[in-house]
Design an enzyme around this catalytic site. Structure first.
Site, mmCIF file in Angstrom:
data_model
loop_
_atom_site.group_PDB
_atom_site.id
_atom_site.type_symbol
_atom_site.label_atom_id
_atom_site.label_comp_id
_atom_site.label_asym_id
_atom_site.label_seq_id
_atom_site.Cartn_x
_atom_site.Cartn_y
_atom_site.Cartn_z
ATOM 1 N N ASN A 88 -16.813 -6.342 0.380
ATOM 2 C CA ASN A 88 -17.261 -7.232 1.441
ATOM 3 C C ASN A 88 -16.180 -7.369 2.519
ATOM 4 O O ASN A 88 -15.062 -6.882 2.370
ATOM 5 C CB ASN A 88 -17.646 -8.589 0.853
ATOM 6 C CG ASN A 88 -18.790 -9.241 1.594
ATOM 7 O OD1 ASN A 88 -18.889 -9.134 2.807
ATOM 8 N ND2 ASN A 88 -19.659 -9.907 0.866
ATOM 9 N N HIS A 118 9.032 -7.418 -3.603
ATOM 10 C CA HIS A 118 10.416 -7.219 -3.181
ATOM 11 C C HIS A 118 11.354 -7.682 -4.284
ATOM 12 O O HIS A 118 11.047 -8.632 -5.007
ATOM 13 C CB HIS A 118 10.707 -8.017 -1.905
ATOM 14 C CG HIS A 118 9.919 -7.546 -0.723
ATOM 15 N ND1 HIS A 118 10.448 -6.704 0.224
ATOM 16 C CD2 HIS A 118 8.638 -7.782 -0.344
ATOM 17 C CE1 HIS A 118 9.533 -6.437 1.136
ATOM 18 N NE2 HIS A 118 8.427 -7.082 0.814
#
Length: 186
Positions: A88, A118
């Site tokens: 969607n 990270h």
């Protein structure tokens, strides 16, 4: 070996690395441009939308797979789409680490698939883990899936859930973090 291969093998890479900049940013630029073109295309121009989606996802939009623009995908070359997949509008795929969406899976509006993280001690260094959404799984609106997660076959993840761990097949999971609340018959 490409930067994509190195990341898929578990290597952590500094985003300032010249190879990273060339390969990954080149793919991000390609995808940004195609996502921009999709956003600018009249929704009634179905054939043009499919052409752009196929360019973005390297010819994988076929066999009943349907995407509703707009979307944000940074590394579509790292995405594998099955048959009869429905995605969607407003999906976000940070897909550098790899995203596999199997046959018949459905993603509700504003789902986020995030394969990148990270290192806390050095924010310039990234690491990736793939996301796998197995056959017939359904993710409700605004679900966020974090790196390394597998959503099992036929599983349902409720709206606004944050999925931090694998969801077993044929279960319903909800919440932040998502937890299994019941087993489904299959």
């Amino acid at each position: 070996m490409t930067v994509f291969d190195r990341l898929h093998q578990g290597e952590h890479i500094d985003i300032r690395d010249a190879g990273y900049q060339r390969e990954v940013h080149g793919e991000i630029d390609r995808c940004d441009h195609l996502c921009w073109q999709l956003r600018q295309t009249d929704p009634a121009a179905k054939q043009r939308l499919v052409e752009l989606e196929n360019e973005l996802f390297n010819g994988q939009i076929k066999d009943g797979t349907y995407l509703t623009p707009p979307m944000s995908v940074d590394c579509a070359s790292q995405v594998t789409l099955g048959k009869n997949v429905y995605i969607n509008h407003h999906v976000t795929m940070m897909s550098l680490g790899g995203v596999q969406i199997d046959d018949g899976a459905m993603l509700g509006p504003e789902v986020g698939l995030f394969t990148v993280n990270h290192e806390p001690s050095n924010l310039h260094t990234i690491m990736t883990k793939p996301i796998h959404i197995e056959k017939g799984a359904w993710l409700g609106a605004r679900v966020s899936v974090l790196p390394g997660v597998t959503i099992g076959q036929g599983a349902i993840v409720g709206t606004k859930s944050v999925v931090t761990k694998d969801i077993p097949p044929y279960t319903v999971a909800v919440g932040n973090p998502a937890r299994v609340i019941r087993q489904l018959e299959h």
